[in-house]
Enzyme design. Structure first.
Site, mmCIF file in Angstrom:
data_model
loop_
_atom_site.group_PDB
_atom_site.id
_atom_site.type_symbol
_atom_site.label_atom_id
_atom_site.label_comp_id
_atom_site.label_asym_id
_atom_site.label_seq_id
_atom_site.Cartn_x
_atom_site.Cartn_y
_atom_site.Cartn_z
ATOM 1 N N SER A 177 5.726 -3.346 -0.836
ATOM 2 C CA SER A 177 4.898 -2.207 -0.716
ATOM 3 C C SER A 177 4.301 -1.857 -1.973
ATOM 4 O O SER A 177 3.516 -2.727 -2.822
ATOM 5 C CB SER A 177 5.793 -1.027 0.087
ATOM 6 O OG SER A 177 5.090 0.284 0.063
ATOM 7 N N HIS A 178 4.614 -0.790 -2.590
ATOM 8 C CA HIS A 178 4.227 -0.323 -4.097
ATOM 9 C C HIS A 178 4.760 -0.883 -5.187
ATOM 10 O O HIS A 178 4.567 -0.371 -6.089
ATOM 11 C CB HIS A 178 4.258 1.219 -3.975
ATOM 12 C CG HIS A 178 5.460 1.750 -3.587
ATOM 13 N ND1 HIS A 178 6.143 1.790 -2.498
ATOM 14 C CD2 HIS A 178 6.455 2.597 -4.435
ATOM 15 C CE1 HIS A 178 7.461 2.247 -2.523
ATOM 16 N NE2 HIS A 178 7.508 2.719 -3.577
ATOM 17 N N ASP B 94 -1.980 1.258 -1.833
ATOM 18 C CA ASP B 94 -1.073 0.363 -2.628
ATOM 19 C C ASP B 94 -1.015 -1.138 -2.189
ATOM 20 O O ASP B 94 -1.961 -1.623 -1.530
ATOM 21 C CB ASP B 94 0.499 0.997 -2.439
ATOM 22 C CG ASP B 94 0.744 0.818 -0.841
ATOM 23 O OD1 ASP B 94 -0.288 0.597 0.106
ATOM 24 O OD2 ASP B 94 2.092 0.634 -0.547
ATOM 25 N N ASP C 47 0.481 -3.159 -0.077
ATOM 26 C CA ASP C 47 0.332 -3.628 1.264
ATOM 27 C C ASP C 47 -0.366 -2.796 2.179
ATOM 28 O O ASP C 47 -0.582 -3.044 3.184
ATOM 29 C CB ASP C 47 1.722 -3.669 1.883
ATOM 30 C CG ASP C 47 2.360 -2.373 2.258
ATOM 31 O OD1 ASP C 47 2.392 -1.329 1.381
ATOM 32 O OD2 ASP C 47 3.356 -2.147 3.093
ATOM 33 N N ASP D 81 -0.407 0.633 2.941
ATOM 34 C CA ASP D 81 -0.011 1.742 4.026
ATOM 35 C C ASP D 81 -0.061 3.065 2.999
ATOM 36 O O ASP D 81 0.349 3.977 4.008
ATOM 37 C CB ASP D 81 1.207 1.608 4.359
ATOM 38 C CG ASP D 81 2.497 1.161 3.524
ATOM 39 O OD1 ASP D 81 2.406 1.342 2.289
ATOM 40 O OD2 ASP D 81 3.664 1.173 4.293
ATOM 41 N N ARG D 82 -0.114 3.039 1.836
ATOM 42 C CA ARG D 82 -0.115 4.116 1.104
ATOM 43 C C ARG D 82 -1.721 4.515 0.576
ATOM 44 O O ARG D 82 -2.621 3.776 0.506
ATOM 45 C CB ARG D 82 0.838 4.139 -0.055
ATOM 46 C CG ARG D 82 2.157 4.120 0.393
ATOM 47 C CD ARG D 82 3.274 3.973 -0.833
ATOM 48 N NE ARG D 82 4.520 3.984 -0.144
ATOM 49 C CZ ARG D 82 5.519 4.465 -0.719
ATOM 50 N NH1 ARG D 82 5.518 5.464 -1.684
ATOM 51 N NH2 ARG D 82 6.701 4.324 -0.376
ATOM 52 N N THR E 293 13.029 10.686 6.042
ATOM 53 C CA THR E 293 12.101 9.936 5.116
ATOM 54 C C THR E 293 12.126 8.377 5.799
ATOM 55 O O THR E 293 13.307 8.047 5.856
ATOM 56 C CB THR E 293 12.378 9.845 3.580
ATOM 57 O OG1 THR E 293 12.070 11.044 3.036
ATOM 58 C CG2 THR E 293 11.482 8.730 3.076
ATOM 59 N N LYS F 283 2.439 3.838 8.482
ATOM 60 C CA LYS F 283 1.490 4.578 7.681
ATOM 61 C C LYS F 283 0.156 3.811 7.411
ATOM 62 O O LYS F 283 0.454 2.407 7.294
ATOM 63 C CB LYS F 283 1.971 5.271 6.644
ATOM 64 C CG LYS F 283 2.985 4.490 5.636
ATOM 65 C CD LYS F 283 3.693 5.209 4.675
ATOM 66 C CE LYS F 283 4.634 4.317 3.708
ATOM 67 N NZ LYS F 283 5.761 4.353 4.141
#
Length: 555
Positions: free
Chosen positions: A116-117, A280, A282, A284-285, A349, A381
């Site tokens: 991810s991030h 980000d 991948d 999703d943010r 979360t 997301k």
């Protein structure tokens, strides 16, 4: 090549998937058998009818180690009787695009290669997670099964052979395994065109009165951003930056916040750009900013929910079934739900909790304060969805009142609903012992009956506990989801240990204070929240227990 080979192995400690799969340093995943063990555990844990005969989607954010990992996955899938793999060209696939492809191709599930991030590169992070047939992250029942397999694994099955060329779109095979290499961008962008009014956005942006800058932070959304902003909306190349995916994200940290997307923040202010957005590693943010305006993610989901039926055809046609937020996220969206008559949920979360509600037809729009926003169009997301949602809102707002800015949209929202001042302090890679001691001491204080009704400075404690959630769809219970204090005036303090890091512990401190005083709406959140932050640091003894006198990131 088609004969199956059994390889002997031994378990590795700590292969427990977190909220978003297993994340470790690249050097850990590079150890002999480490990646193979975990992928075999995934394949062995796919719910009935299992891996044999299944169709799986494979791809990720293109970070370092993705290519050898995908070749290992191909060999393992062939050895486990998987029927077909749908792989993004060059192994590239944004997380939202994987979710869409799983759903549209009716695949069994997907194996995503992403941290991810988190930073990428030989000395940074790698990650693997499994998504289900609904396109969403595996629930705890499946991740627990994966972990159980990793603890007892003694062998895995592969088919040996040359590496598969993933650079060309088309069909190929690896022994008995069919492989379809697909364009990772085309289907997803086409789907966004069904959700939003691209024509309205394009005419708004091409008026020449509104400037845009999108920053992919050298992550997976670079090609998607170019397809949207340059090819679909007809904007110049100057409307995008850092849109070439890189194995180490250009040496940066692909986390779309004010700290790590500083070059975008600086450009928006220096060049007077009307709308800035980042995503980000991948995809999703998201982060949304404008001249003199930062849209807190908690406010973002609330504003999208408020405008949904007015500005987005998908919701104008299908309605809004409900809204939801993660527990640490501010209560701004709750106020929208109350006014609009939407059902509203507070969940732990982790996006999988939203997925159950979506599959049951009770949730349309949701978000997390950690820059995650999305809807029931997929089960992850979706950073670019949120960016296009904001462009839809701005296009609609400017149709009503030309010259409306990002800050105008924010201020109009506060005038209608009041403002939930919100901030998050991240303390990354803290020594695990100190972090666990901090949480244990807080839990002990919260359990003392005298804590309720006590005062922390000017704030009187109304309630304190460890958040627990009972899923209204399947009845499953998730405990120990974060320590929270609710104060009499509606303010909140929350402490969580995050499961998204690959080393040490990440302590997240969240503070929230509501105001309906219009004279405060333009104030800096850090100033208004300082008394609450000071009390949180004093109560937790964070500096004494961790040695940290300031956070790594402030949101």
């Amino acid at each position: 090549m088609s004969s199956v080979k059994t390889v002997s192995t031994k378990p590795f400690e700590g292969q427990k998937p977190g909220t978003s799969g297993l994340r470790k340093r690249v050097k850990v995943f590079s150890e002999p058998h480490y990646t193979e063990n975990f992928v075999q555990a995934i394949l062995s844990s796919i719910p009935s009818p299992g891996a044999k005969g299944s169709t799986l989607v494979v791809g990720g954010d293109g970070r370092y180690f993705s290519v050898p990992a995908i070749q290992s996955i191909i060999r393992l899938c062939a050895g486990n009787g998987v029927s077909k793999l749908i792989i993004g060209q060059n192994g590239i696939f944004s997380t939202p695009a994987v979710s869409h492809v799983i759903r549209s191709y009716k695949a069994t599930g997907g194996i995503l290669l992403t941290a991810s991030h988190n930073p990428g590169g030989p000395n940074a992070d790698f990650g693997i997670k499994y998504n289900m047939s609904n396109g969403g992250p595996a629930p705890e029942s499946v991740t627990n099964q994966i972990f159980d397999v990793t603890k007892t694994i003694s062998e895995y099955q592969i088919v040996e052979g040359d590496d598969v060329d993933l650079s060309k779109v088309g069909e190929t095979s690896f022994g008995p395994l069919k492989i379809q290499v697909v364009d990772p961008v085309k289907d997803y962008v086409s789907y966004l065109g069904e959700i939003f009014d691209f024509g309205l956005i394009k005419s708004f942006l091409q008026s020449g009165k509104f400037t845009v800058r999108f920053d992919a932070l050298h992550g997976v959304t670079g090609p998607y951003g170019r397809a949207l902003f340059v090819e679909e909306f007809g904007l110049p190349e100057s409307s995008i930056q850092n849109c070439t995916p890189s194995e180490d994200f250009g040496g940066g940290h692909p986390d779309p916040n004010l700290t790590y997307a500083k070059s975008l923040v600086d450009a928006v202010e220096k060049e007077g750009i009307d709308f800035g957005a980042a995503s980000d590693g991948d995809g999703d943010r998201n982060m949304i900013i404008g001249k003199g305006a930062f849209v807190n993610p908690s406010d973002s989901v609330a504003i999208i929910a408020d405008w949904a039926k007015k500005a987005i055809p998908y919701f104008a046609k299908g309605g809004v079934k409900g809204v939801a937020r993660s527990m640490p996220t501010s209560g701004a969206v709750d106020r929208v739900a109350k006014k609009q008559g939407y059902e509203c949920f507070e969940v732990p979360t982790g996006w999988k909790f939203f997925g159950n509600l979506m599959d049951a037809g009770r949730l349309s729009i949701c978000g997390e304060e950690s820059f995650g926003t999305g809807s029931d169009h997929i089960r992850e997301k979706d950073g670019l969805w949120a960016v296009v949602a904001w462009l839809s809102i701005l296009a609609a707002a400017n149709k009503e009142k030309p010259g409306t800015s990002v800050n105008d949209v924010l201020q109009d929202f506060y005038k209608s609903y009041g403002r939930n001042f919100f901030s998050r302090y991240d303390y990354e890679e803290v020594d695990s012992k100190g972090a666990n001691e901090l949480m244990a001491q807080l839990e002990k204080k919260f359990a003392d009956p005298s804590f309720k009704g006590s005062k922390l400075g000017q704030f009187e404690v109304a309630e304190a506990d460890n958040f627990s959630y009972t899923d209204p769809i399947d009845g499953s219970v998730s405990k120990n989801q974060g320590l929270y204090i609710k104060f009499v005036d509606g303010s909140r303090i929350i402490f969580r240990l995050s499961g998204t890091g690959s080393a040490g512990a990440t302590i997240r401190l969240y503070v929230e204070k509501y105001s309906n005083d219009a004279s405060e709406f333009d104030a800096d959140a850090q100033v208004g929240l300082k008394p609450l932050i000071d009390e949180a640091l004093k109560l937790s003894q964070l500096k004494e227990l961790t040695g940290r006198d300031k956070p790594t990131v402030i949101t």
